[in-house]
Scaffold this active site. Structure first.
Site, short mmCIF file in Angstrom:
data_model
loop_
_atom_site.label_atom_id
_atom_site.label_comp_id
_atom_site.label_asym_id
_atom_site.label_seq_id
_atom_site.Cartn_x
_atom_site.Cartn_y
_atom_site.Cartn_z
N GLU A 117 -3.53 -4.88 -2.66
CA GLU A 117 -4.08 -6.10 -2.07
C GLU A 117 -5.14 -5.74 -1.04
O GLU A 117 -4.97 -4.84 -0.24
CB GLU A 117 -2.93 -6.89 -1.42
CG GLU A 117 -3.36 -8.19 -0.79
CD GLU A 117 -4.20 -9.05 -1.75
OE1 GLU A 117 -3.73 -9.35 -2.84
OE2 GLU A 117 -5.34 -9.39 -1.37
N PHE A 118 -6.26 -6.50 -1.06
CA PHE A 118 -7.38 -6.19 -0.16
C PHE A 118 -7.66 -7.30 0.85
O PHE A 118 -8.68 -7.29 1.51
CB PHE A 118 -8.64 -5.91 -0.99
CG PHE A 118 -8.49 -4.73 -1.91
CD1 PHE A 118 -8.72 -3.44 -1.45
CD2 PHE A 118 -8.05 -4.90 -3.22
CE1 PHE A 118 -8.55 -2.35 -2.27
CE2 PHE A 118 -7.88 -3.81 -4.06
CZ PHE A 118 -8.13 -2.52 -3.58
N CYS A 155 -3.16 -2.05 9.01
CA CYS A 155 -3.58 -1.32 7.82
C CYS A 155 -4.42 -0.09 8.10
O CYS A 155 -4.02 1.02 7.77
CB CYS A 155 -4.33 -2.26 6.88
SG CYS A 155 -3.23 -3.50 6.19
N LYS A 158 -2.70 3.03 9.89
CA LYS A 158 -1.62 3.67 9.12
C LYS A 158 -2.14 4.20 7.79
O LYS A 158 -1.71 5.27 7.34
CB LYS A 158 -0.44 2.70 8.94
CG LYS A 158 -0.45 1.85 7.69
CD LYS A 158 0.86 1.13 7.48
CE LYS A 158 0.73 -0.02 6.50
NZ LYS A 158 0.36 0.37 5.14
N ARG A 167 -0.29 -5.53 15.86
CA ARG A 167 0.08 -4.18 15.45
C ARG A 167 -1.11 -3.23 15.62
O ARG A 167 -2.20 -3.49 15.14
CB ARG A 167 0.57 -4.17 13.99
CG ARG A 167 1.94 -4.85 13.83
CD ARG A 167 2.42 -4.84 12.40
NE ARG A 167 1.82 -5.89 11.60
CZ ARG A 167 2.15 -6.13 10.32
NH1 ARG A 167 3.05 -5.38 9.72
NH2 ARG A 167 1.57 -7.12 9.66
N THR A 180 0.86 -1.19 0.00
CA THR A 180 0.00 0.00 0.00
C THR A 180 0.89 1.23 0.00
O THR A 180 1.68 1.43 0.93
CB THR A 180 -0.90 -0.02 1.25
OG1 THR A 180 -1.63 -1.24 1.25
CG2 THR A 180 -1.86 1.16 1.27
N GLU A 183 -6.37 -9.90 7.28
CA GLU A 183 -5.72 -10.87 8.15
C GLU A 183 -6.80 -11.67 8.88
O GLU A 183 -7.83 -11.13 9.25
CB GLU A 183 -4.82 -10.16 9.16
CG GLU A 183 -3.55 -9.64 8.51
CD GLU A 183 -2.63 -8.92 9.48
OE1 GLU A 183 -2.71 -9.16 10.69
OE2 GLU A 183 -1.82 -8.10 8.99
P1 NAD Z 1 5.16 -7.46 6.77
O1 NAD Z 1 5.91 -6.52 7.61
O2 NAD Z 1 4.42 -8.60 7.40
O3 NAD Z 1 6.13 -8.09 5.65
C1 NAD Z 1 7.06 -7.37 4.94
C2 NAD Z 1 8.24 -8.28 4.65
O4 NAD Z 1 9.12 -7.64 3.74
C3 NAD Z 1 9.07 -8.61 5.90
O5 NAD Z 1 9.16 -10.01 6.04
C4 NAD Z 1 10.45 -8.00 5.59
O6 NAD Z 1 11.52 -8.75 6.12
C5 NAD Z 1 10.44 -8.02 4.06
N1 NAD Z 1 11.39 -7.09 3.45
C6 NAD Z 1 11.58 -5.78 3.70
N2 NAD Z 1 12.55 -5.28 2.92
C7 NAD Z 1 12.98 -6.29 2.14
C8 NAD Z 1 13.98 -6.42 1.12
N3 NAD Z 1 14.73 -5.37 0.76
N4 NAD Z 1 14.16 -7.61 0.54
C9 NAD Z 1 13.42 -8.67 0.92
N5 NAD Z 1 12.48 -8.62 1.86
C10 NAD Z 1 12.25 -7.46 2.47
O7 NAD Z 1 4.14 -6.56 5.94
P2 NAD Z 1 2.68 -6.96 5.40
O8 NAD Z 1 1.70 -6.90 6.50
O9 NAD Z 1 2.79 -8.20 4.57
O10 NAD Z 1 2.39 -5.71 4.46
C11 NAD Z 1 3.08 -5.51 3.24
C12 NAD Z 1 2.39 -4.41 2.47
O11 NAD Z 1 1.07 -4.82 2.11
C13 NAD Z 1 2.20 -3.11 3.25
O12 NAD Z 1 2.31 -2.02 2.38
C14 NAD Z 1 0.79 -3.21 3.78
O13 NAD Z 1 0.21 -1.95 4.01
C15 NAD Z 1 0.10 -3.90 2.63
N6 NAD Z 1 -1.09 -4.67 3.00
C16 NAD Z 1 -1.10 -5.38 4.15
C17 NAD Z 1 -2.23 -6.13 4.47
C18 NAD Z 1 -2.29 -6.91 5.77
O14 NAD Z 1 -3.39 -7.31 6.14
N7 NAD Z 1 -1.18 -7.15 6.45
C19 NAD Z 1 -3.33 -6.17 3.60
C20 NAD Z 1 -3.27 -5.47 2.41
C21 NAD Z 1 -2.13 -4.71 2.12
#
Ligand code: NAD
Length: 481
Positions: free
Chosen positions: A199-200, A311, A314, A378, A121, A203
């Site tokens: 992505e929608f 989400c 933030k 979180r 996002t 969790e």
């Molecule tokens: P997360 O923190 O669980 O995972 C991110 C991963 O990226 C971590 O494992 C980290 O080690 C890895 N990472 C960071 N830098 C890296 C690099 N240079 N090379 C390789 N790996 C690297 O985050 P998340 O909850 O999966 O969210 C990811 C994105 O998706 C965010 O922008 C979030 O807003 C969005 N999003 C999250 C959700 C949710 O429900 N968690 C839903 C929709 C969208």
């Protein structure tokens, strides 16, 4: 088709696993060695219903692998998904460092046409920024190939490589400031497209959501990339999933608009519930009536202690910030953010009101995760409420089916219990803070015997007030008594 997913967190791991289950060959990459080792040894770093089985199935079928070797994964893949974190900065804006670093890393290893898909996002304009970074960095040799001839490398402070994007000037360039002996222009440019594909998933039901989405949003200006994206999501066409095909900026804003609207809806019903508390109305009846209005829909009309998770908080703050950057004050969303913060405080006021003084009181808390079916804490309202209770001098005992391991890292000094009844034992009040199904059918007679005072505060409105009160409890929900 071979796919690389960079970032193996909630979104990356679920996306990678589900795409592998669609029959694609997927390599999930993460810089966190511990996470990758765990996955390679059959473990799963997060809890999501059905995820473990799906990972096992696809690893066994040879379609899903995990690695820290980004270079190999990028080179071998036609499509590279970015799914790294975009956490909030102190001012509420999205921190794009992880995205920028990954774009730079991808640029170094482009070896033929590829589609770079952003699933994180991100603020409006990030797809364009990724494109700019890849364009500028892909003609530079990798920093590891710097010739360490100190006589030919100018000191870091003396200048920046002229082709370094301004966003990356500073730490990234300091070790390889080039003259003749430093990093060189390699001059090879491979074509690529950047696609925004927000992505929608939620969790707690992430696998289901990914495989049964309400919509797929694809933001791109390239027909070539669009065809590849449609190919990837072909199994979803078969179940008639609507596709919204648009430009990257619109796709980026769609994601923030959805999350901010849902945060607004939750906050609205929370405020109606607070008003119910004052006037003696029942918010359940109000939610039901509102939900029956076809223009409103019944979803996200459940009052509680305020939205949380990784989400909504933030993303709502980030959208306020994005608007400000474009010279617009998003007044209603700013109010939502403030009201959501206040909601937690109001829950503590509710508890204080029933217990008179919190000092020295023991409070049993059921639920630490920001919602049920996840171990994610979180921005969990439960955690914020516990911190406030501790500040007021209360002692806290708690139980959560999945989130205690994560909570212990930030709240090491509270008491973690075996189960719900252990939490009630000797507590001055029992509070339901997360809507886990297993909290819906507690043996209330047993709970009453275990509690010091029969005070039951139901911040998720899981119980019928009259039934709990009939058992001799002092009961309070949110917007209903
Ligand atoms: P997360 O923190 O669980 O995972 C991110 C991963 O990226 C971590 O494992 C980290 O080690 C890895 N990472 C960071 N830098 C890296 C690099 N240079 N090379 C390789 N790996 C690297 O985050 P998340 O909850 O999966 O969210 C990811 C994105 O998706 C965010 O922008 C979030 O807003 C969005 N999003 C999250 C959700 C949710 O429900 N968690 C839903 C929709 C969208």
């Amino acid at each position: 088709m071979r796919i690389a997913i960079i970032g193996t967190g909630y979104v990356g791991l679920v996306t990678g696993t589900c795409l592998a289950d669609f029959g694609l060959s997927v390599t999930c990459v993460d810089q966190d060695e511990q996470k990758i080792n765990l996955l390679n040894s059959g473990g799963v770093p997060i809890y999501e219903p059905n995820l473990e089985d799906l990972i096992q199935k696809n690893v066994f079928a040879g379609r899903l692998t995990f690695t820290t070797a980004l270079e190999k994964a990028v080179k071998e893949s036609k499509v590279i998904f970015i799914a790294v974190g975009t956490p909030p900065n102190d001012d509420g804006s999205a921190d794009l460092k992880q995205i920028e670093t990954v774009a730079q890393q991808i640029a170094y290893h482009l070896n033929e046409y590829k589609v770079i898909v952003n699933k994180s996002t991100v603020p409006i304009g990030t797809a364009a920024k990724i494109k700019e970074i890849i364009n500028e960095y892909q003609t530079l040799s990798h920093p590891s190939s710097v010739i360490s001839d100190s006589s030919s490398v100018i000191p870091a402070k003396a200048g920046i490589h002229p082709s370094s994007p301004s966003s990356l000037r500073g730490e990234h360039t300091q070790n390889f400031l080039p003259l003749q002996g430093g990093r060189i222009k390699v001059g090879v440019k491979h074509p690529f497209d950047v696609v925004s594909n927000p992505e929608f998933l939620r969790e707690g039901s992430a696998v289901y959501d990914f495989t049964h989405p309400d919509k797929i949003v694809i933001g791109t200006d390239s027909d070539r990339a669009l065809k590849i994206m449609q190919e990837i999501y072909r199994p979803l066409y078969l179940i008639n999933t609507p596709f919204v095909i648009t430009n990257p900026e619109t796709a980026e804003l769609i994601k923030y608009a959805c999350n901010s609207f849902l945060a607004t809806k939750i906050t609205f019903i929370n405020e109606i519930a607070n008003l119910c508390d004052k006037v003696g109305a029942d918010v359940h009846q109000i939610s039901k009536a509102m939900g029956l209005d076809g223009r409103i829909s019944p979803k996200f009309l459940h009052p509680g202690p305020g939205y949380g998770g990784s989400c909504f908080p933030k993303d709502a703050r980030a959208l306020c910030h994005i608007a400000e950057n474009f010279g617009y004050e998003f007044k209603s969303l700013k109010a939502v953010v403030l009201a959501n913060n206040r909601q937690r405080e109001m829950m503590v006021e509710k508890i204080t009101h029933l217990l008179k003084d919190l000092k020295g009181k023991t409070i049993g808390i059921l639920g630490l995760a920001f919602k049920q079916n996840t171990d994610d804490i979180r921005e969990s309202s439960s955690i914020d409420i516990i911190k406030m209770l501790l500040q007021e001098g209360a002692k806290v005992k708690c139980f959560d089916p999945l989130a205690m391991k994560n909570a212990k890292k930030i709240l090491p000094d509270i008491t973690y219990c075996e189960n719900e009844y252990d939490t009630a034992l000797g507590s001055d009040a029992l509070i339901i803070a997360t809507e886990w199904n297993q909290f819906r059918n507690l043996d209330l007679n047993k709970i009453k015997k275990l509690l010091k005072n029969p005070i039951f505060i139901d911040l998720r409105n899981l119980y019928e007030p009259s039934q709990v009160k009939a058992l001799g409890f002092i009961y309070e929900g949110v917007g209903r008594r």
